[in-house]
Design a protein around this motif. Sequence first.
Motif, short mmCIF file in Angstrom:
data_model
loop_
_atom_site.label_atom_id
_atom_site.label_comp_id
_atom_site.label_asym_id
_atom_site.label_seq_id
_atom_site.Cartn_x
_atom_site.Cartn_y
_atom_site.Cartn_z
N TRP A 1 0.83 -1.21 0.00
CA TRP A 1 0.00 0.00 0.00
C TRP A 1 0.86 1.26 0.00
O TRP A 1 0.49 2.27 -0.60
N THR A 2 2.03 1.19 0.64
CA THR A 2 2.93 2.34 0.63
C THR A 2 3.42 2.63 -0.79
O THR A 2 3.45 3.80 -1.22
N ARG B 1 10.24 13.38 -1.70
CA ARG B 1 10.71 13.83 -0.39
C ARG B 1 11.31 12.68 0.41
O ARG B 1 12.33 12.85 1.09
N ALA B 2 10.68 11.51 0.33
CA ALA B 2 11.21 10.34 1.04
C ALA B 2 12.56 9.93 0.47
O ALA B 2 13.50 9.61 1.21
N ARG C 1 0.15 15.53 8.85
CA ARG C 1 -0.60 15.45 10.10
C ARG C 1 0.21 14.70 11.19
O ARG C 1 -0.06 14.83 12.37
N PHE C 2 1.21 13.91 10.75
CA PHE C 2 2.05 13.17 11.70
C PHE C 2 3.43 13.82 11.88
O PHE C 2 4.35 13.19 12.40
N VAL D 1 9.84 9.49 6.10
CA VAL D 1 9.43 8.11 5.81
C VAL D 1 8.48 7.62 6.89
O VAL D 1 7.46 6.96 6.59
N THR D 2 8.76 7.93 8.15
CA THR D 2 7.87 7.53 9.25
C THR D 2 6.51 8.18 9.12
O THR D 2 5.47 7.54 9.33
N MET D 3 6.48 9.47 8.76
CA MET D 3 5.20 10.17 8.56
C MET D 3 4.40 9.50 7.45
O MET D 3 3.18 9.30 7.58
#
Length: 523
Positions: A342-343, A356-357, A444-445, A381-383
């Motif tokens: 899904w990512t 950006r990642a 948002r994260f 990447v975590t976001m």
Amino acid sequence: MKTSLYNIFSWIRFTFLFVAVLMIWALRTLNWIWMRPNRLEKCLRKQGLNGNSYRLTIGVTKESAMIIKEAASKPITFSHDISARVLPSVHNAIKRYGKNCFMWIGTAPRIHITDPTLAKDVFSKYDDFQKYYKTNNPLVKLFIGGVISYEGKKWAKHRSIMNPAFHLDRLKHMLPAFHSSCSDMIRKWEKMVPEMESFELDVWPQFEALTADVISRTAFGSSYGQGTNIFELLKEQSHLTLQAMDSAIYIPGSRFLPTKWNKRMKEIHEQVQASIRSMVNARVEEMMDGGETNEDLLGVLLRYNLKETQQNGVGMTVDDVIAESKLFYFAGQETTSGLLTWTMIVLSKHHEWQDRAREEIFQVFGDRKPDYEGLSRLKIVTMIINEVLRLYPPVVELTRIVREETKLGELTIPAGVSIMVPTILIHNDHEIWGEDACEFNPERFSEGVSKATKGQVTFFPFGWGPRICIAQNFALLEVKMALALILPRFCFDLSPSYAHAPYVVITLQPQFGAHLTIHKIKH
């Protein structure tokens, strides 16, 4: 004459007993299919809960199954608002009856809870709200086992024995295995395309093979080749299990009938048990002979199980260890392969975040091999991963059962009623996440999960509370490693042949695959 009277009285006694048994059976059946459901419905409505009216046993469940079948019959236009496709009956019920409502599953009502405060209580009070599997079919238990299916003291013991295997310090030592498996996959991709050209690839089976290889190496010190048969059998068993869980009603004793389905479920169980048992027995023999304990998941599990047995006299049995090993295989592969897939799909649609990642990975590692410290510093990447988990959670709903009358907020939940917390609906709630709740917005994260959720239980892709997924850090670390190796080497778009069709087979999966156009990056 006496014999004749004796025979008459014997016949009368037999007839009386037969009629009495028949009446008891009839009353119990009547209570099961009519009286009790109506009492429960009256109790729930009296407390302000709305829902569909009860109808005799399988009617409503059959209707729900038809809605699910219809939703899965065709792809949808690309959108991150997928709840109507993956959880259609619940989506429709909440839309019609309100956020906290109920619907009928056979002869028992199921309450849907979307209030974060109530959801927190459900997850926290795990003795009152126990794990629930939507079937009485004993054959389903051949697939669903291990720590996720236990309650009470057995769950607590297994969880304490397994916890050390998933400590972060131990996961750091698994990074070389993550790196080796990912590198093997990337080398295969590079062979598929000449430099500066593109190729189409269904990444879903690629990631299934990758995560299977990782779990084989990290859990059992073996290669994917050795575990291929087990993974294929478990995949087939997951589909058969879902069919059983979707069945409206289970007829007691029907598992003994020589049907094709029953035979296959038992065959798969026996084959998987035998394969894993041989690995477990070999390890146990090595330990008993004084050999060194491997530091893979199975080795750590056996070592701490032996310690528990020596200290407290009772640990896991060999069958318990086999059940947990089977859970390693299935859960360790399914969750991570789905998240990776899904990512990639989402980043194929949102190139600005893909770029950006990629830039962040270059800044953190350059040409260096990814390490734990660097992976921990990948903020963007975590976001992205958190936002993908919000929109495409591995498990779209969590269901619990109330065994005794229990308070939940101001509600009194009667025994036998199940509680569903629809993860995906809470993750998509506009009142919680804002007007862009169904849009991909990793910002948002940017200040972490706690800030994004305002301290509420509104984000729980791996569950929440004491029974949160024990292997979530394992999965997240593996996904970060894969992205850290893929993004610097490839960029990707959705293929014209991609069909957006999220659907549930235990976990959330792409029904028609994940076809992407992969471009090799020239350095």
